[in-house]
Design a protein around this motif. Structure first.
Motif, PDB file in Angstrom:
ATOM      1  N   ILE A 143       1.294   9.121 -32.921  1.00  0.00           N
ATOM      2  CA  ILE A 143       1.208   7.684 -32.681  1.00  0.00           C
ATOM      3  C   ILE A 143       0.323   7.305 -31.104  1.00  0.00           C
ATOM      4  CG2 ILE A 143       2.155   5.421 -32.054  1.00  0.00           C
ATOM      5  CD1 ILE A 143       2.361   5.820 -35.127  1.00  0.00           C
ATOM      6  N   ALA A 144       1.037   8.229 -30.206  1.00  0.00           N
ATOM      7  CA  ALA A 144       0.278   8.323 -29.083  1.00  0.00           C
ATOM      8  C   ALA A 144      -1.278   8.586 -29.145  1.00  0.00           C
ATOM      9  CB  ALA A 144       1.036   9.070 -28.221  1.00  0.00           C
ATOM     10  N   GLN A 145      -1.585   9.609 -29.741  1.00  0.00           N
ATOM     11  CA  GLN A 145      -2.929   9.871 -30.155  1.00  0.00           C
ATOM     12  C   GLN A 145      -3.851   9.139 -30.775  1.00  0.00           C
ATOM     13  OE1 GLN A 145      -3.437  13.550 -32.363  1.00  0.00           O
ATOM     14  NE2 GLN A 145      -5.425  13.996 -31.608  1.00  0.00           N
ATOM     15  N   ARG A 146      -3.334   8.382 -31.617  1.00  0.00           N
ATOM     16  CA  ARG A 146      -4.054   7.408 -32.556  1.00  0.00           C
ATOM     17  C   ARG A 146      -4.330   6.133 -31.737  1.00  0.00           C
ATOM     18  NH1 ARG A 146      -6.482   8.305 -37.956  1.00  0.00           N
ATOM     19  NH2 ARG A 146      -5.139   9.951 -38.624  1.00  0.00           N
ATOM     20  N   PHE A 147      -3.316   5.719 -30.901  1.00  0.00           N
ATOM     21  CA  PHE A 147      -3.386   4.476 -30.319  1.00  0.00           C
ATOM     22  C   PHE A 147      -3.700   4.521 -28.674  1.00  0.00           C
ATOM     23  CE2 PHE A 147      -0.888   3.019 -33.884  1.00  0.00           C
ATOM     24  CZ  PHE A 147      -1.024   1.780 -33.882  1.00  0.00           C
ATOM     25  N   GLY A 148      -3.532   5.688 -28.286  1.00  0.00           N
ATOM     26  CA  GLY A 148      -3.982   5.847 -26.650  1.00  0.00           C
ATOM     27  C   GLY A 148      -3.259   4.980 -25.788  1.00  0.00           C
ATOM     28  N   ARG A 149      -1.869   4.880 -25.965  1.00  0.00           N
ATOM     29  CA  ARG A 149      -0.919   4.217 -25.354  1.00  0.00           C
ATOM     30  C   ARG A 149       0.263   4.736 -25.212  1.00  0.00           C
ATOM     31  NH1 ARG A 149      -5.187   2.112 -24.254  1.00  0.00           N
ATOM     32  NH2 ARG A 149      -5.759  -0.104 -23.927  1.00  0.00           N
ATOM     33  N   VAL A 166      -3.338  -4.444 -24.407  1.00  0.00           N
ATOM     34  CA  VAL A 166      -2.107  -3.857 -25.053  1.00  0.00           C
ATOM     35  C   VAL A 166      -1.436  -2.711 -24.113  1.00  0.00           C
ATOM     36  CG1 VAL A 166      -1.341  -2.124 -26.881  1.00  0.00           C
ATOM     37  CG2 VAL A 166      -3.047  -4.060 -27.279  1.00  0.00           C
ATOM     38  N   ALA A 167      -0.199  -2.934 -23.722  1.00  0.00           N
ATOM     39  CA  ALA A 167       0.285  -2.013 -22.799  1.00  0.00           C
ATOM     40  C   ALA A 167       0.850  -0.997 -23.327  1.00  0.00           C
ATOM     41  CB  ALA A 167       1.460  -2.918 -22.070  1.00  0.00           C
ATOM     42  N   ALA A 168       1.766  -1.064 -24.750  1.00  0.00           N
ATOM     43  CA  ALA A 168       2.331   0.042 -25.346  1.00  0.00           C
ATOM     44  C   ALA A 168       2.606  -0.238 -26.718  1.00  0.00           C
ATOM     45  CB  ALA A 168       3.698   0.480 -24.263  1.00  0.00           C
ATOM     46  N   VAL A 169       3.129   0.856 -27.425  1.00  0.00           N
ATOM     47  CA  VAL A 169       3.423   0.688 -28.786  1.00  0.00           C
ATOM     48  C   VAL A 169       4.922   0.888 -28.792  1.00  0.00           C
ATOM     49  CG1 VAL A 169       2.975   1.690 -31.113  1.00  0.00           C
ATOM     50  CG2 VAL A 169       1.232   1.676 -29.445  1.00  0.00           C
ATOM     51  N   GLY A 170       5.741   0.398 -29.562  1.00  0.00           N
ATOM     52  CA  GLY A 170       7.003   0.678 -29.988  1.00  0.00           C
ATOM     53  C   GLY A 170       7.170   1.040 -31.619  1.00  0.00           C
ATOM     54  N   VAL A 171       8.039   2.044 -31.700  1.00  0.00           N
ATOM     55  CA  VAL A 171       8.018   2.388 -33.175  1.00  0.00           C
ATOM     56  C   VAL A 171       9.651   2.597 -33.413  1.00  0.00           C
ATOM     57  CG1 VAL A 171       7.530   4.381 -34.670  1.00  0.00           C
ATOM     58  CG2 VAL A 171       5.869   3.888 -32.954  1.00  0.00           C
ATOM     59  N   TRP A 189      10.336  15.177 -42.471  1.00  0.00           N
ATOM     60  CA  TRP A 189      11.244  15.962 -41.547  1.00  0.00           C
ATOM     61  C   TRP A 189      10.386  16.853 -40.692  1.00  0.00           C
ATOM     62  CZ3 TRP A 189      15.491  17.703 -45.622  1.00  0.00           C
ATOM     63  CH2 TRP A 189      16.056  16.654 -46.250  1.00  0.00           C
ATOM     64  N   GLY A 190      10.720  16.932 -39.755  1.00  0.00           N
ATOM     65  CA  GLY A 190      10.305  17.421 -38.563  1.00  0.00           C
ATOM     66  C   GLY A 190       9.024  16.963 -37.884  1.00  0.00           C
ATOM     67  N   TYR A 191       8.528  16.028 -38.491  1.00  0.00           N
ATOM     68  CA  TYR A 191       7.219  15.526 -37.942  1.00  0.00           C
ATOM     69  C   TYR A 191       7.476  14.901 -36.668  1.00  0.00           C
ATOM     70  CZ  TYR A 191       2.809  12.524 -38.108  1.00  0.00           C
ATOM     71  OH  TYR A 191       1.683  12.125 -37.928  1.00  0.00           O
ATOM     72  N   HIS A 192       6.222  15.150 -35.736  1.00  0.00           N
ATOM     73  CA  HIS A 192       6.049  14.621 -34.466  1.00  0.00           C
ATOM     74  C   HIS A 192       5.686  13.586 -34.354  1.00  0.00           C
ATOM     75  CE1 HIS A 192       7.517  18.572 -32.448  1.00  0.00           C
ATOM     76  NE2 HIS A 192       7.092  19.295 -33.465  1.00  0.00           N
ATOM     77  N   LEU A 193       6.471  12.484 -34.475  1.00  0.00           N
ATOM     78  CA  LEU A 193       5.845  11.064 -34.832  1.00  0.00           C
ATOM     79  C   LEU A 193       5.158  10.331 -33.594  1.00  0.00           C
ATOM     80  CD1 LEU A 193       5.355   8.730 -36.580  1.00  0.00           C
ATOM     81  CD2 LEU A 193       7.792   7.972 -36.225  1.00  0.00           C
ATOM     82  N   VAL A 194       6.078  10.440 -32.468  1.00  0.00           N
ATOM     83  CA  VAL A 194       5.426  10.097 -31.282  1.00  0.00           C
ATOM     84  C   VAL A 194       4.037  10.532 -30.962  1.00  0.00           C
ATOM     85  CG1 VAL A 194       5.863   9.765 -28.800  1.00  0.00           C
ATOM     86  CG2 VAL A 194       7.901   9.405 -30.376  1.00  0.00           C
ATOM     87  N   ASP A 195       4.050  11.859 -30.843  1.00  0.00           N
ATOM     88  CA  ASP A 195       2.577  12.391 -30.474  1.00  0.00           C
ATOM     89  C   ASP A 195       1.428  11.901 -31.320  1.00  0.00           C
ATOM     90  OD1 ASP A 195       3.813  14.080 -28.472  1.00  0.00           O
ATOM     91  OD2 ASP A 195       3.739  15.816 -29.760  1.00  0.00           O
TER      92      ASP A 195
END
Length: 345
Positions: free
Chosen positions: A113-119, A77-82, A105-111
């Motif tokens: 997801i990245a922490q959970r997936f490691g990608r 798995v190379a990456a995650v798209g949201v 509201w104000g949620y750091h979604l990318v951080d």
């Protein structure tokens, strides 16, 4: 009922793989997509907005982990798209104030997801994700530039120019639903932001309902008259479409008027960007290409565009319905992750 996309066998898939996550107010779609755009695995889970974003992201990660255990694909798995509803701050990776997700509201979604997936994670407005899906795999796949208008409760938009999404400095690029089509001080207000005279206020499902109710209140004869009260007969854009199929004059007038306003918006978008391809998606397509009313609607958009543009521009621009349906969002999110993080396994 939401249909499940056709899946390909993992043995026939072409790595690397990309997760596509399409977050909505009521549901989240999660797809594992190969490098050619084939879906290897798919799940749809409830958003449960009231439980907050952390719980939702946790459940998305659990689904991905379960699929990984079944298929053994984590290292490929190379990456995650949201994709998620706006407004958002793409640079910061945060959701600003999406009306459908008030607890996010104000949620750091990318951080998260990245922490959970490691990608690596790519982050898109949901309409832009759908646009990229149609561009990569759907109705715009033969084009270098394309605009998608998604017609639903509101009007979303996605614009691709020479293969690149227009995201904008303020993460507001491609918001075609907020294009001004009526500058008058008494123009209609759009459903989400209250913007006056915007395309969304004239060409969305909400606008269809509002305009129909106004005509019914004025006493116009229609089989929809019974939809003016009571939850069992609540007026919806779908009911207007059904009435139009039966030949109801008011319903047909509403369809034609919606096409007119959408044609005005299409003309302005094309005159600025000249994409060559205009794709109409979303749930409110009046039956689409397989229905007489849908074809009438599409022709109405094209006729308005023809009346307002130059002959060579009209001849060089296709206007058609989207082909990926509700799968466009997660496919486009995965496709844009592939675009931003290519890997050759």
């Amino acid at each position: 009922m939401t249909s499940t996309p056709a899946l390909i066998d993992i043995g026939d898939a072409k790595p690397p793989f990309y997760w596509g996550v399409d977050i909505g107010g009521t549901g989240i779609k999660i797809g594992l997509v190969d490098s050619d755009g084939g879906t290897v695995a798919y799940r749809r889970i409830p958003t449960r907005e009231s439980e907050g974003p952390e719980a939702a992201v946790g459940r998305v990660a659990e689904v991905a982990a379960e699929i990984d255990r079944q298929l053994g694909i984590q290292t490929r798995v190379a990456a995650v798209g949201v994709g998620a509803p706006g407004p958002m701050d793409l640079q910061a990776g945060t959701l600003v104030q999406p009306p459908q997700l008030p607890s996010w509201w104000g949620y750091h979604l990318v951080d998260a997801i990245a922490q959970r997936f490691g990608r690596p994670v790519t982050f898109l407005n949901d309409a832009n994700a759908a646009a990229y899906g149609e561009f990569w795999l759907g109705s715009g796949r033969a084009d270098r530039s394309m605009v998608l208008l998604t017609l639903g409760t509101g009007v979303g938009g996605g614009l691709i120019v020479d293969g690149e999404l227009v995201n904008g400095v303020n993460s507001f690029g491609s918001e075609c639903g907020h294009l001004i089509v009526d500058p008058s001080p008494t123009a209609r207000l759009c459903v989400w932001g209250g913007g006056r005279g915007q395309l969304e206020a004239y060409a969305s499902a909400s606008a269809v309902v509002q305009r129909t109710l106004e005509q019914l209140t004025r006493g116009q004869d229609s089989c929809l008259s019974g939809s003016m009260g009571g939850s069992d007969t609540e007026l919806t854009a779908k009911r207007v479409w059904e009435a139009a199929i039966e030949g109801d004059q008011l319903a047909l007038e509403i369809v034609d008027e919606t096409a007119k306003w959408l044609g005005i918006g299409v003309t302005t978008i094309v005159h600025i960007t000249d994409p060559g391809s205009v794709v109409l998606g979303g749930a409110m397509n009046f039956g689409g290409a397989d229905c007489d009313v849908g074809r009438r609607f599409l022709k109405g958009v094209a006729d308005e565009f023809r009346a307002r543009t130059f002959d060579n521009v009209f001849e060089g621009t296709s206007i058609q319905f989207a082909s990926l349906g509700g799968d466009a969002g997660y496919l486009g999110a995965a496709g844009y992750a592939r675009h931003e993080h290519p890997r050759h396994d």
